[in-house]
Design a protein around this motif. Structure first.
Motif, PDB file in Angstrom:
ATOM      1  N   SER A  15      16.513   4.024  -8.801  1.00 45.13           N
ATOM      2  CA  SER A  15      16.888   3.956 -10.076  1.00 45.13           C
ATOM      3  C   SER A  15      18.453   4.503 -10.207  1.00 45.13           C
ATOM      4  CB  SER A  15      16.013   4.600 -10.816  1.00 45.13           C
ATOM      5  OG  SER A  15      16.487   5.285 -11.806  1.00 45.13           O
ATOM      6  N   PHE A  65       8.796  -3.334  -4.124  1.00 48.57           N
ATOM      7  CA  PHE A  65       8.262  -2.194  -5.165  1.00 48.57           C
ATOM      8  C   PHE A  65       7.074  -1.813  -4.754  1.00 48.57           C
ATOM      9  CE2 PHE A  65      11.539  -4.150  -7.272  1.00 48.57           C
ATOM     10  CZ  PHE A  65      12.487  -3.098  -7.685  1.00 48.57           C
TER      11      PHE A  65
ATOM     12  N   ARG B 242       4.390  -1.286 -14.233  1.00 53.17           N
ATOM     13  CA  ARG B 242       5.553  -1.403 -13.640  1.00 53.17           C
ATOM     14  C   ARG B 242       6.694  -1.032 -14.548  1.00 53.17           C
ATOM     15  NH1 ARG B 242       4.845  -6.503 -11.667  1.00 53.17           N
ATOM     16  NH2 ARG B 242       6.048  -7.288 -13.431  1.00 53.17           N
ATOM     17  N   ASP B 246       9.170   2.033 -14.187  1.00 53.08           N
ATOM     18  CA  ASP B 246      10.915   1.641 -14.000  1.00 53.08           C
ATOM     19  C   ASP B 246      11.444   2.035 -15.036  1.00 53.08           C
ATOM     20  OD1 ASP B 246      10.044   0.722 -11.592  1.00 53.08           O
ATOM     21  OD2 ASP B 246      10.126  -1.147 -12.163  1.00 53.08           O
TER      22      ASP B 246
END
Lengths: 219, 429
Positions: A15, A65, B242, B246
């Protein structure tokens, strides 16, 4: 208190927001981020290139992920068992912690909840502790483990278990003494007793502390 | 409600005035006609095929005879709608590949094809004469009796009329008497025709379109649509997890970090206190969000499988939990998720209601099924039916063909057992 020496850090976080924030935070505290990358593969390359003092990595990273960051950390430790690694996770779980602590001898390893970076001072302390070869485990994991009665630790008194939990969180004897409001000598006595009860033979003191933490986590 | 078939129609008043007797007659009449056509068709093709078999040209024709049941049965199922409104579907499978050859292979291997051939032969040889006979007797006899006065007036010249070509009636009262008798007989025959038509339709359904097969197909479709729903639900959970991770979570972490740094800079005073408060609140929000995300779909389940996820759930339980679960390798995702949520719900119930001091989760993969047991030493009296979360979990388990059993006598102990058939995936995978 530990003198925070400047560290050369390789940072892996996908991120952008967090990556920039972490760079700012680490720079602010006098450390140098020599590389900041966004995926596990780039992390391996960056470490090979920069030979940092410590690696800070997120667990979940591209492409899948899943736990790519953790696997990259374990692979790095296989190649360089002495490389300090601090892993940040969105959620603390024993499974992740065990995998990480099983790499090398468990020293120079940190496993923290991502939230902890908000506690700036604690986070930076943990970073230095890991860079100096200590083992830091998130208080959340420690708390979970304490809820269960574990046989190898059954012989410890409640106070000794408390001390062991604080050791696992990377606290020094002085810090533990302050937290429990006892003298540092009393803490030393407790630690000696813990090490004896866990059948850890006398050797280098810091190394035995790590072994005690590992025994605690695996119990 | 309108009657769905001739049986229901006959059991109600108004049958005689409804269309159902005529439907029966039409069914039997078309049966007779179709039977003759089938007989002629099958015999012709069989004879020509047999004759030409010597020069091999006839062999494909003989194959056609073997397949004769398919069009005959298809027509018969359509004709069934005359007398029975429930749909009659065929029991043939869809060929696995397009093309005549695949179709032929599928059809020749199916039991349904041979049943239909048997039906076609029975139909061509025996059933249609019966149909014809029943219609003739059931309709012609009473109608001709009713028509006796008419016959007497026309053909008999007012003097005599032959009833059913057997008895002669010579007086008008006699003729009308026969007509009245004919009417009574017509009523009886309407029921007899309905009976015959209904029996004939049942026979057809039994041989080439049984209700059970139809029901089986529906059950299979229902079960698979339920599985699709659960899969979609599971995928949606993951997507939400998710997105939260995120998006919201990263921003909150960044926020707490910024607030943490700001606190370092702030001189002591009211501003620092406000910052500290904001920092603390942000931290709490982050903690709640983390728990929420974990509850939606725990990452450890996806990454390390059921054994680790159950150990984690045990770690977080308020009541001490021993875990004795041995699963070398992974299980299908849907099974892992269902089993995990069952364990979580069970442990939550143990903590909330049982008053137990210890719990144990044990189990493993044996004989092609995952077996999980959750014991506790609490007060018992748990009930899966009274709106507890277990009802929903039992549904999820049953979607996977599994079973959830609960034994919880008052006074305890409580034992929850889950069995789900599944194959283990490779431990190295």
């Amino acid at each position: 208190m530990r003198a925070n020496r400047p560290l050369r850090v390789v940072l892996a976080e996908d991120s952008v927001l967090l990556r920039e924030g972490l760079i700012g935070l680490l720079t602010r505290c006098g450390h140098e981020v020599v590389a900041a990358v966004g995926d596990a593969q780039a992390l391996l390359v960056a470490v090979a290139e920069h030979a940092p003092d410590i690696v800070v990595t997120d667990v979940r990273m591209p492409p899948g992920f899943q736990d790519e960051g953790l696997h990259a950390a374990v692979r790095l430790r296989e190649k360089q068992p002495a490389l300090p690694v601090l892993v940040l996770s969105q959620y603390v779980q024993r499974a992740y912690a065990s995998e990480l602590l099983d790499s090398g001898d468990g020293s120079g390893v940190g496993y923290l909840l991502k939230d902890r970076v908000g506690q700036v001072e604690e986070f930076v302390d943990a970073l230095s502790e890991v860079a100096d070869g200590g083992t830091v485990v998130d208080p959340e994991v420690v708390r979970q483990l304490l809820r269960r009665r574990r046989d190898p630790l059954a012989r410890l008194t409640p106070r000794e278990r408390e001390v062991l939990a604080l050791i696992a969180q990377g606290k020094s004897n002085g810090a533990i003494a302050r937290e429990l409001v006892v003298s540092e000598a009393a803490v030393g006595k407790h630690i000696g007793s813990i090490l004896t009860k866990l059948d850890l033979p006398p050797a280098d003191e810091t190394h035995r502390r790590v072994l005690a933490v590992l025994a605690f986590l695996r119990a | 409600m309108h009657p769905r078939n001739v049986w229901q129609a006959m059991s109600r008043p108004g049958f005689l005035l409804s269309s159902w007797p005529w439907r029966s007659v039409l069914y039997l009449l078309t049966g007779a006609a179709a039977g003759i056509a089938a007989l002629v068709g099958i015999v012709t093709v069989a004879v020509i095929g047999g004759a030409l078999a010597v020069v091999l040209v006839g062999l494909p024709l003989l194959v056609c005879v073997a397949l004769a049941g398919i069009p005959v049965a298809s027509m018969e199922r359509r004709r069934l709608a005359l007398i029975d409104l429930d749909p009659a579907t065929d029991q043939h499978r869809t060929p696995s590949a397009p093309g005549l050859w695949a179709w032929l292979r599928t059809r020749l291997r199916e039991q349904a094809t041979w049943r239909e051939l048997g039906y076609a032969l029975l139909f061509a040889g025996l059933l249609w004469p019966v149909d014809a006979l029943v219609v003739t007797v059931g309709l012609l006899f009473p109608v001709s009796m009713v028509a006796t006065p008419l016959l007497m007036a026309t053909i008999g010249g007012g003097d005599e009329a032959k009833v059913l070509k057997q008895w002669t009636v010579t007086t008008w009262p006699g003729a009308f008497g026969v007509a009245v008798l004919g009417l009574v007989l017509l009523v009886l025959c309407a029921y007899a025709l309905g009976l015959a038509g209904g029996a004939r339709a049942e026979l057809t359904r039994l041989l080439i379109a049984s209700r059970e097969a139809d029901l089986d197909a529906k059950v299979t479709e229902l079960a698979s649509s339920r599985v699709r729903l659960v899969d979609a639900f599971e995928a949606e959970r993951r997507r939400i997890e998710r997105d939260l991770h995120d998006g919201a979570q990263q921003r909150l972490v960044a926020l707490t970090m910024t607030l943490g740094l700001a606190r370092l800079d702030a001189p002591p005073g009211p501003l620092a206190d406000q910052l500290a408060k904001a920092h603390e609140e942000a931290g709490k929000a982050l903690e709640e969000l983390r728990e929420l995300i974990h509850g939606i779909h725990p990452k450890v389940l996806a990454d390390y499988g059921l054994e680790a996820a159950v150990a984690d759930a045990a770690d977080r339980s308020v009541v001490p939990v021993d875990v004795g679960l041995e699963l070398p390798g992974r299980l299908p995702e849907a099974v892992e998720a269902a089993a995990y949520f069952v364990v979580c719900e069970a442990l939550a119930n143990v903590a909330k209601h049982s008053g137990a001091s210890r719990a144990e989760v044990s189990g493993g993969h044996r004989d092609g099924r995952l077996v999980l047991e959750v014991h506790d030493d609490g007060g018992g009296g748990a009930n899966a039916a009274d709106g507890s979360g277990l009802t929903g979990l039992a549904d999820r388990v049953s979607v996977l063909d599994g079973r959830l059993a609960l034994s919880s006598p008052p006074g305890g102990p409580t034992l929850l057992r889950v069995e789900i058939p599944c194959e283990r995936t490779d431990p190295c995978a």
